[in-house]
Design a protein around this motif. Structure first.
Motif, mmCIF file in Angstrom:
data_model
loop_
_atom_site.group_PDB
_atom_site.id
_atom_site.type_symbol
_atom_site.label_atom_id
_atom_site.label_comp_id
_atom_site.label_asym_id
_atom_site.label_seq_id
_atom_site.Cartn_x
_atom_site.Cartn_y
_atom_site.Cartn_z
ATOM 1 N N LEU A 114 0.841 -1.204 0.000
ATOM 2 C CA LEU A 114 0.000 0.000 0.000
ATOM 3 C C LEU A 114 0.875 1.252 0.000
ATOM 4 C CD1 LEU A 114 -2.618 -1.121 2.710
ATOM 5 C CD2 LEU A 114 -2.891 -1.178 0.226
ATOM 6 N N ALA A 115 2.115 1.102 -0.453
ATOM 7 C CA ALA A 115 3.088 2.188 -0.388
ATOM 8 C C ALA A 115 2.674 3.386 -1.233
ATOM 9 C CB ALA A 115 4.457 1.678 -0.841
ATOM 10 N N ASP A 116 3.041 4.574 -0.752
ATOM 11 C CA ASP A 116 2.698 5.817 -1.426
ATOM 12 C C ASP A 116 3.855 6.797 -1.227
ATOM 13 O OD1 ASP A 116 1.743 8.539 -1.762
ATOM 14 O OD2 ASP A 116 -0.284 7.711 -1.825
ATOM 15 N N ALA A 117 4.527 7.164 -2.309
ATOM 16 C CA ALA A 117 5.699 8.036 -2.222
ATOM 17 C C ALA A 117 5.343 9.413 -1.673
ATOM 18 C CB ALA A 117 6.348 8.166 -3.597
ATOM 19 N N GLY A 118 4.183 9.944 -2.107
ATOM 20 C CA GLY A 118 3.766 11.250 -1.610
ATOM 21 C C GLY A 118 3.514 11.240 -0.112
ATOM 22 N N TRP A 119 2.977 10.133 0.387
ATOM 23 C CA TRP A 119 2.717 9.980 1.819
ATOM 24 C C TRP A 119 4.027 10.027 2.595
ATOM 25 C CZ3 TRP A 119 3.758 6.994 6.050
ATOM 26 C CH2 TRP A 119 2.819 6.950 7.085
ATOM 27 N N VAL A 120 5.048 9.323 2.096
ATOM 28 C CA VAL A 120 6.350 9.318 2.762
ATOM 29 C C VAL A 120 6.904 10.738 2.824
ATOM 30 C CG1 VAL A 120 8.728 8.476 2.659
ATOM 31 C CG2 VAL A 120 6.843 6.945 2.076
ATOM 32 N N SER A 121 6.812 11.450 1.716
ATOM 33 C CA SER A 121 7.312 12.832 1.677
ATOM 34 C C SER A 121 6.585 13.720 2.678
ATOM 35 C CB SER A 121 7.168 13.408 0.267
ATOM 36 O OG SER A 121 7.987 12.721 -0.645
#
Length: 342
Positions: A80-87
């Protein structure tokens, strides 16, 4: 079977195998106490809920979203990974340690962990995503390991730890409170490779058990003390519950449901019954009768969490972890923050 002629044998001799190889692993500990919150999410749309939880979590410095699940014995994972969420979490000053779970029941875990190819596939996906999305660590939450294949599970942990070290990732592993029946998790061995070993200091009583506290202070204290015989204090993190259980005890049996802190308080307030502090468990306890059943609640709230935080500070542990974000009362965070200083 057979024989070898004496004339074919050399004179007896002994030799010591020489090897220049040395196992090398340096623990990647932070220069601050860890304050980790698990963020449970079941679909990508749910990632958006994290911001409201983080907004009230003063003192939180690490977030672990439940993003990865093992889906087969070939080592494939759902994500369920999300690059924007990590940022966005990085912008809030939080490190991101996504969680890997083993909650799917219809998987041959023995085959998975025994296969170097499967272990490598699993590890490579985590490391690939960590590089792509900018993770700061990995949190392993494998709660269904059996003694029959525990050694192979630990081999996966060793291999993952080396990959994490090579990529500058912090590796943490979640564990039950140490008991004789789960000793095959081998916390001492874990501590040789993982950066942090997390003890889940809850589920003393659970759905299906007799009624009782989710995390009485004696239960938590015993877990910390037993774990410290195997894990260095700076690597040990104790996890506290942000939930409690509302128990219904009747002639038909005992049932319970897990609820957040405020929901438990509201339930007791609506009954009009008092909740009194119980020194034996270091929690408020209340009960009342309703519809032929006795309702019992051992509360988690500011005071009970403070008693657990005292243990964490007294034992100079590496930090605290919290299950799960969104179930706590906002006032709990100031209590946690007071005990997170060096």
């Amino acid at each position: 079977t057979g024989y070898i002629k004496t004339s074919s044998l050399s004179e007896p001799f002994s030799a010591k195998e020489e090897s220049s190889y040395q196992e090398s692993y340096t623990t990647n500990l932070k220069d601050h106490k860890i304050c980790l919150g698990w963020f449970q999410v079941t679909n990508k749309a749910g990632n958006a809920n994290a911001s409201q939880y983080v907004a009230q979590a003063s003192g939180l410095n690490t977030i672990s979203p439940t993003w990865y699940s093992i889906v087969d014995n070939a080592g494939n994972l759902s994500s369920l990974a999300d690059a924007g969420w990590v940022s966005s979490m990085h912008d809030k000053g939080l490190e991101v340690w996504p969680l890997l779970s083993d909650f799917e029941k219809d998987i041959d875990y023995a085959s998975l962990y025994a296969s170097r190819k499967a272990r490598t596939r699993l590890i490579n996906q985590l490391i690939k995503d960590a590089r792509s999305y900018g993770y700061d660590g990995i949190n392993v939450d494998c709660e269904n390991v059996k003694s029959a294949y525990a050694k192979d599970y630990l081999q996966m942990i060793r291999e993952l730890s080396i990959a994490c070290q090579a990529n500058g990732l912090v590796m943490s592993i979640d564990n039950y409170k140490p008991q004789s029946f789960n000793s095959f998790y081998r916390l001492k061995e874990q501590a040789s490779f993982a950066d942090y070993v997390i003890i889940m200091g809850y589920d003393e009583h659970y759905n299906g058990s007799d009624a009782g506290s989710v995390a009485s202070l004696p239960f938590v204290k015993e877990g910390i003390e037993d774990a410290l015989t195997m894990v260095p204090k700076e690597q040990l993190i104790n996890a506290v519950p942000f939930y409690t259980r509302i128990w219904n005890v009747s002639a038909a049996g005992t049932t319970s449901k897990a609820v957040g802190m405020q929901a438990a308080v509201d339930n007791m307030s609506a009954s009009g019954a008092p909740a009194l502090w119980d020194e034996s468990v270091s929690q408020y306890f209340g009960s009342y009768d309703k519809d032929g059943a006795t309702v019992k609640i051992w509360f988690e709230e500011e005071r009970s969490i403070e008693e657990k935080m005292k243990l964490i500070k007294e034992n100079q542990l590496g930090g605290v972890a919290c299950w799960k974000l969104g179930m706590e009362k906002p006032a709990v965070w100031s209590v946690i923050q007071n005990y997170m200083s060096e």
